[in-house]
Design a protein around this motif. Structure first.
Motif, PDB file in Angstrom:
ATOM      1  N   SER A  54      19.110  12.960 -14.767  1.00  0.00           N
ATOM      2  CA  SER A  54      20.259  12.134 -14.399  1.00  0.00           C
ATOM      3  C   SER A  54      20.833  12.557 -13.051  1.00  0.00           C
ATOM      4  O   SER A  54      21.178  11.710 -12.217  1.00  0.00           O
ATOM      5  CB  SER A  54      21.341  12.223 -15.482  1.00  0.00           C
ATOM      6  OG  SER A  54      20.874  11.733 -16.724  1.00  0.00           O
ATOM      7  N   ILE A  55      20.942  13.857 -12.830  1.00  0.00           N
ATOM      8  CA  ILE A  55      21.484  14.349 -11.565  1.00  0.00           C
ATOM      9  C   ILE A  55      20.571  13.969 -10.404  1.00  0.00           C
ATOM     10  O   ILE A  55      21.023  13.469  -9.367  1.00  0.00           O
ATOM     11  CB  ILE A  55      21.685  15.876 -11.624  1.00  0.00           C
ATOM     12  CG1 ILE A  55      22.761  16.229 -12.664  1.00  0.00           C
ATOM     13  CG2 ILE A  55      22.064  16.443 -10.260  1.00  0.00           C
ATOM     14  CD1 ILE A  55      22.904  17.719 -12.920  1.00  0.00           C
ATOM     15  N   TRP A  56      19.274  14.215 -10.564  1.00  0.00           N
ATOM     16  CA  TRP A  56      18.322  13.886  -9.489  1.00  0.00           C
ATOM     17  C   TRP A  56      18.270  12.383  -9.246  1.00  0.00           C
ATOM     18  O   TRP A  56      18.261  11.929  -8.094  1.00  0.00           O
ATOM     19  CB  TRP A  56      16.946  14.429  -9.836  1.00  0.00           C
ATOM     20  CG  TRP A  56      15.904  14.103  -8.794  1.00  0.00           C
ATOM     21  CD1 TRP A  56      14.963  13.123  -8.851  1.00  0.00           C
ATOM     22  CD2 TRP A  56      15.707  14.765  -7.541  1.00  0.00           C
ATOM     23  NE1 TRP A  56      14.195  13.126  -7.714  1.00  0.00           N
ATOM     24  CE2 TRP A  56      14.629  14.126  -6.893  1.00  0.00           C
ATOM     25  CE3 TRP A  56      16.342  15.833  -6.913  1.00  0.00           C
ATOM     26  CZ2 TRP A  56      14.170  14.532  -5.638  1.00  0.00           C
ATOM     27  CZ3 TRP A  56      15.883  16.229  -5.660  1.00  0.00           C
ATOM     28  CH2 TRP A  56      14.813  15.582  -5.035  1.00  0.00           C
ATOM     29  N   ALA A  57      18.242  11.594 -10.315  1.00  0.00           N
ATOM     30  CA  ALA A  57      18.172  10.145 -10.176  1.00  0.00           C
ATOM     31  C   ALA A  57      19.424   9.581  -9.513  1.00  0.00           C
ATOM     32  O   ALA A  57      19.366   8.525  -8.865  1.00  0.00           O
ATOM     33  CB  ALA A  57      17.958   9.494 -11.544  1.00  0.00           C
ATOM     34  N   SER A  58      20.563  10.268  -9.661  1.00  0.00           N
ATOM     35  CA  SER A  58      21.809   9.785  -9.067  1.00  0.00           C
ATOM     36  C   SER A  58      21.751   9.755  -7.544  1.00  0.00           C
ATOM     37  O   SER A  58      22.512   9.020  -6.909  1.00  0.00           O
ATOM     38  CB  SER A  58      22.975  10.667  -9.514  1.00  0.00           C
ATOM     39  OG  SER A  58      23.150  10.606 -10.916  1.00  0.00           O
ATOM     40  N   THR A 111      20.433   4.082  -1.511  1.00  0.00           N
ATOM     41  CA  THR A 111      20.739   2.651  -1.439  1.00  0.00           C
ATOM     42  C   THR A 111      21.831   2.359  -0.424  1.00  0.00           C
ATOM     43  O   THR A 111      21.714   1.440   0.399  1.00  0.00           O
ATOM     44  CB  THR A 111      21.155   2.129  -2.821  1.00  0.00           C
ATOM     45  OG1 THR A 111      20.141   2.424  -3.780  1.00  0.00           O
ATOM     46  CG2 THR A 111      21.355   0.618  -2.784  1.00  0.00           C
ATOM     47  N   LEU A 112      22.903   3.137  -0.470  1.00  0.00           N
ATOM     48  CA  LEU A 112      24.018   2.923   0.455  1.00  0.00           C
ATOM     49  C   LEU A 112      23.597   3.191   1.897  1.00  0.00           C
ATOM     50  O   LEU A 112      23.974   2.445   2.817  1.00  0.00           O
ATOM     51  CB  LEU A 112      25.195   3.809   0.067  1.00  0.00           C
ATOM     52  CG  LEU A 112      25.850   3.505  -1.288  1.00  0.00           C
ATOM     53  CD1 LEU A 112      26.942   4.523  -1.596  1.00  0.00           C
ATOM     54  CD2 LEU A 112      26.405   2.093  -1.313  1.00  0.00           C
ATOM     55  N   ALA A 113      22.815   4.251   2.104  1.00  0.00           N
ATOM     56  CA  ALA A 113      22.358   4.559   3.450  1.00  0.00           C
ATOM     57  C   ALA A 113      21.422   3.473   3.975  1.00  0.00           C
ATOM     58  O   ALA A 113      21.485   3.091   5.146  1.00  0.00           O
ATOM     59  CB  ALA A 113      21.654   5.916   3.470  1.00  0.00           C
ATOM     60  N   ASP A 146      21.169   3.929 -15.116  1.00  0.00           N
ATOM     61  CA  ASP A 146      21.463   3.496 -13.745  1.00  0.00           C
ATOM     62  C   ASP A 146      20.631   4.263 -12.732  1.00  0.00           C
ATOM     63  O   ASP A 146      20.100   3.690 -11.773  1.00  0.00           O
ATOM     64  CB  ASP A 146      22.948   3.698 -13.438  1.00  0.00           C
ATOM     65  CG  ASP A 146      23.822   2.615 -14.048  1.00  0.00           C
ATOM     66  OD1 ASP A 146      23.263   1.599 -14.508  1.00  0.00           O
ATOM     67  OD2 ASP A 146      25.057   2.787 -14.071  1.00  0.00           O
ATOM     68  N   GLY A 147      20.522   5.584 -12.931  1.00  0.00           N
ATOM     69  CA  GLY A 147      19.743   6.389 -12.002  1.00  0.00           C
ATOM     70  C   GLY A 147      18.283   5.996 -11.979  1.00  0.00           C
ATOM     71  O   GLY A 147      17.665   5.888 -10.909  1.00  0.00           O
ATOM     72  N   LEU A 148      17.701   5.784 -13.153  1.00  0.00           N
ATOM     73  CA  LEU A 148      16.299   5.381 -13.231  1.00  0.00           C
ATOM     74  C   LEU A 148      16.087   4.018 -12.589  1.00  0.00           C
ATOM     75  O   LEU A 148      15.149   3.818 -11.798  1.00  0.00           O
ATOM     76  CB  LEU A 148      15.842   5.343 -14.694  1.00  0.00           C
ATOM     77  CG  LEU A 148      15.934   6.654 -15.487  1.00  0.00           C
ATOM     78  CD1 LEU A 148      15.455   6.441 -16.914  1.00  0.00           C
ATOM     79  CD2 LEU A 148      15.133   7.760 -14.819  1.00  0.00           C
ATOM     80  N   TRP A 149      16.949   3.062 -12.927  1.00  0.00           N
ATOM     81  CA  TRP A 149      16.794   1.699 -12.409  1.00  0.00           C
ATOM     82  C   TRP A 149      16.959   1.665 -10.896  1.00  0.00           C
ATOM     83  O   TRP A 149      16.152   1.060 -10.183  1.00  0.00           O
ATOM     84  CB  TRP A 149      17.817   0.775 -13.076  1.00  0.00           C
ATOM     85  CG  TRP A 149      17.573  -0.680 -12.810  1.00  0.00           C
ATOM     86  CD1 TRP A 149      16.860  -1.542 -13.587  1.00  0.00           C
ATOM     87  CD2 TRP A 149      18.037  -1.444 -11.689  1.00  0.00           C
ATOM     88  NE1 TRP A 149      16.849  -2.804 -13.022  1.00  0.00           N
ATOM     89  CE2 TRP A 149      17.561  -2.761 -11.848  1.00  0.00           C
ATOM     90  CE3 TRP A 149      18.801  -1.139 -10.569  1.00  0.00           C
ATOM     91  CZ2 TRP A 149      17.829  -3.773 -10.930  1.00  0.00           C
ATOM     92  CZ3 TRP A 149      19.062  -2.139  -9.639  1.00  0.00           C
ATOM     93  CH2 TRP A 149      18.584  -3.444  -9.821  1.00  0.00           C
ATOM     94  N   LEU A 150      17.989   2.311 -10.380  1.00  0.00           N
ATOM     95  CA  LEU A 150      18.270   2.255  -8.955  1.00  0.00           C
ATOM     96  C   LEU A 150      17.208   3.005  -8.150  1.00  0.00           C
ATOM     97  O   LEU A 150      16.872   2.605  -7.026  1.00  0.00           O
ATOM     98  CB  LEU A 150      19.656   2.846  -8.666  1.00  0.00           C
ATOM     99  CG  LEU A 150      20.311   2.449  -7.337  1.00  0.00           C
ATOM    100  CD1 LEU A 150      20.457   0.940  -7.243  1.00  0.00           C
ATOM    101  CD2 LEU A 150      21.672   3.125  -7.203  1.00  0.00           C
ATOM    102  N   SER A 151      16.659   4.077  -8.713  1.00  0.00           N
ATOM    103  CA  SER A 151      15.580   4.799  -8.035  1.00  0.00           C
ATOM    104  C   SER A 151      14.378   3.894  -7.821  1.00  0.00           C
ATOM    105  O   SER A 151      13.748   3.922  -6.752  1.00  0.00           O
ATOM    106  CB  SER A 151      15.174   6.028  -8.847  1.00  0.00           C
ATOM    107  OG  SER A 151      16.240   6.949  -8.967  1.00  0.00           O
TER     108      SER A 151
END
Length: 496
Positions: free
Chosen positions: A56-60, A66-68, A143-148
């Motif tokens: 979870s931490i790494w995926a965050s 995304t923002l960058a 969220d972390g998995l999906w956004l990654s």
């Protein structure tokens, strides 16, 4: 002519020279999702609590990427949203879950060091959550998995890079398959050669549950088949046996052998059907090409038949003991099903899960609520001591999604995948690479009607990984849909 009108989507197919080197943001994205995929699969498929926290931490970090990436892009000059529009369903799903977490339906009471849950009700007109803290943790991980995986479509500019990512995933799966095979043939009773004990006897490699391993391999088989299909003529080698495609066939065989060896009967059957479709497709193309060139298909057909016999014999030699044991187990289960009627205890589990879903049909009981709320609806008892049987999963991901998220939340989850599919509906059928990947994703969704493949973190990650690689590959392949606004246009000297 303006510089923007000169800009062409920088995929290798429409470049006059060599493929462009990766930009720093692309390198970061590839490294991030690559480490996430490899690390999750080796960390028990992401099924331990400690592993899930690290994942979870790494995926965050994907949110930072995304923002960058969005900050570096120009305004949407042509009015098309591209992948940025795919975020709308996941944003809506987050709002849905967060609203539910603010409307708790259970109260936790600590008694003698144990946590007791008291059903205190909740506002029925709003989404609710049985255990808000667990719901938030599950949402953080998802969220972390999906956004990654979303960043693959949002940042990567070349199909070549997507193939390299998939090649990394398949290579990692092959290493896991070798490790799992050696571990299995060594009669290990625990994961990592007995270093980690497990009560599940049919574990494989680093995966605790064999059907989760089988689900993961189904996706990796599709990636391997797609890569093999692509590289079959992408080499200057003197014959087929010196091409990357031959190595691809060896890896596909290695991955396929692990399915019966792991003891997963259902995924072995699904993989056999998938491989049969791929083989039929390859043979039809081969026969058509030989006939167009007026060459005989007799000797090559004998060679292909011999190769299939060797592959089948190798599988039987390696997995014979497990296949025989699982066949005997299937016979016992069939006898039990006849005695009980229908499909046995699984039918009762599905019936009770549906009762749970019917209690809150629109909003469900909240994310990660099933193992805690299902005890209110569970009517199955152990035949030995007549005590209730505990279930952590419904063994049907679709029913469990309805029970936890209701029709509203489940619809939002479906839209997370349906939105890009609908936007690219005309491009998806034009590329076989994409079709193989999406075919495996679809097959796993059907499998989720009778099992819980998405109860495993590595399978969830691999599914979205293959999905976004597939849709973005189709997007890049279709030059007519090449969105110019995704990257800053390079400096171009405009003609007068």
């Amino acid at each position: 002519m303006s510089p923007e009108s000169e800009y062409v989507w920088p995929d290798e197919r429409n470049l006059r020279g060599a493929p462009q080197p990766l930009r720093p943001m692309e390198r970061v994205t590839c490294a991030h999702v690559g480490f996430l995929l490899v690390g999750t699969t080796w960390a028990f498929g992401g099924q331990s609590d400690n592993a899930q926290l690290v994942i979870s931490i790494w995926a965050s970090l994907s949110l930072v990427i995304t923002l960058a990436a969005q900050r570096s892009k120009r305004p949407l000059a042509d009015g098309r949203r591209g992948p940025i529009g795919w975020l709308l369903p996941i944003i809506a799903f987050n709002a849905f879950v967060l609203l539910g977490c603010s409307n708790a339906s259970f109260r936790e009471v600590i008694s003698d060091g144990s946590i007791l849950l008291i059903h205190q009700g909740a506002k029925s007109s709003l989404p609710s959550s049985a255990r808000p803290q667990l719901g938030l943790q599950a949402l953080w991980l998802f969220d972390g998995l999906w956004l990654s995986c979303f960043n693959i479509a949002f940042v990567i500019r070349q199909r070549r890079t997507l193939r390299h990512l998939l090649l990394l995933a398949v290579t990692n799966a092959a290493l896991l398959a070798i490790f799992g095979t050696v571990q299995k043939l060594g009669h290990a009773t625990g994961i990592y050669f007995d270093a980690v004990p497990t009560s599940q006897s049919y574990f494989f490699a680093s995966f605790v549950y064999h059907n989760h391993w089988g689900s993961f391999i189904l996706l990796m088989l599709a990636a391997g088949i797609g890569l093999t299909w692509h590289y079959r003529h992408r080499s200057d080698a003197r014959d087929f046996f010196h091409t990357p495609a031959f190595a691809g066939l060896v890896v596909i065989l290695l991955l396929a052998i692990t399915l019966p060896l792991s003891g997963s009967r259902s995924t072995t059957l699904l993989a056999s059907l998938f491989l049969l479709v791929a083989l039929t497709h390859a043979l039809s193309r081969f026969i058509r090409a030989r006939r167009q060139s007026r060459e005989s298909i007799f000797l090559p057909s004998i060679g292909i038949g011999a190769a299939l016999i060797v592959a089948g014999g190798s599988t039987w030699f390696v997995a014979k003991d497990v296949v025989v044991a699982r066949f005997s187990k299937s016979q016992e289960q069939f006898v039990e099903m006849q005695a009980i009627g229908g499909i046995g205890d699984r039918a009762l589990l599905y019936h009770n899960t549906w009762r749970m879903a019917q209690e809150k049909p629109w909003f469900g009981w909240g994310m990660a609520s099933f193992p805690h709320v299902f005890t209110l609806f569970n009517t199955r008892e152990s035949r030995a001591d007549r005590l209730p049987v505990f279930y952590h999963d419904a063994h049907n991901d679709w029913l469990q999604a309805l029970a936890e998220h209701g029709f509203a939340g489940t619809t939002l989850l479906v839209l997370c995948a349906l939105t890009p599919l609908w936007q690219l509906r005309r491009s998806l059928v034009r590329n076989r690479f994409t079709l193989y990947l999406l075919g495996s994703c679809l097959l796993l969704l059907f499998y989720a009607m009778v099992e819980f493949p998405f109860g495993n973190v590595a399978v969830v990650l691999s599914w979205w990984f293959c999905f976004f690689c597939a849709v973005h590959y189709a997007r890049l392949h279709d030059t007519g849909a090449s969105p110019r606004h995704l990257e800053d246009p390079p400096a171009v000297t405009a003609d007068a």
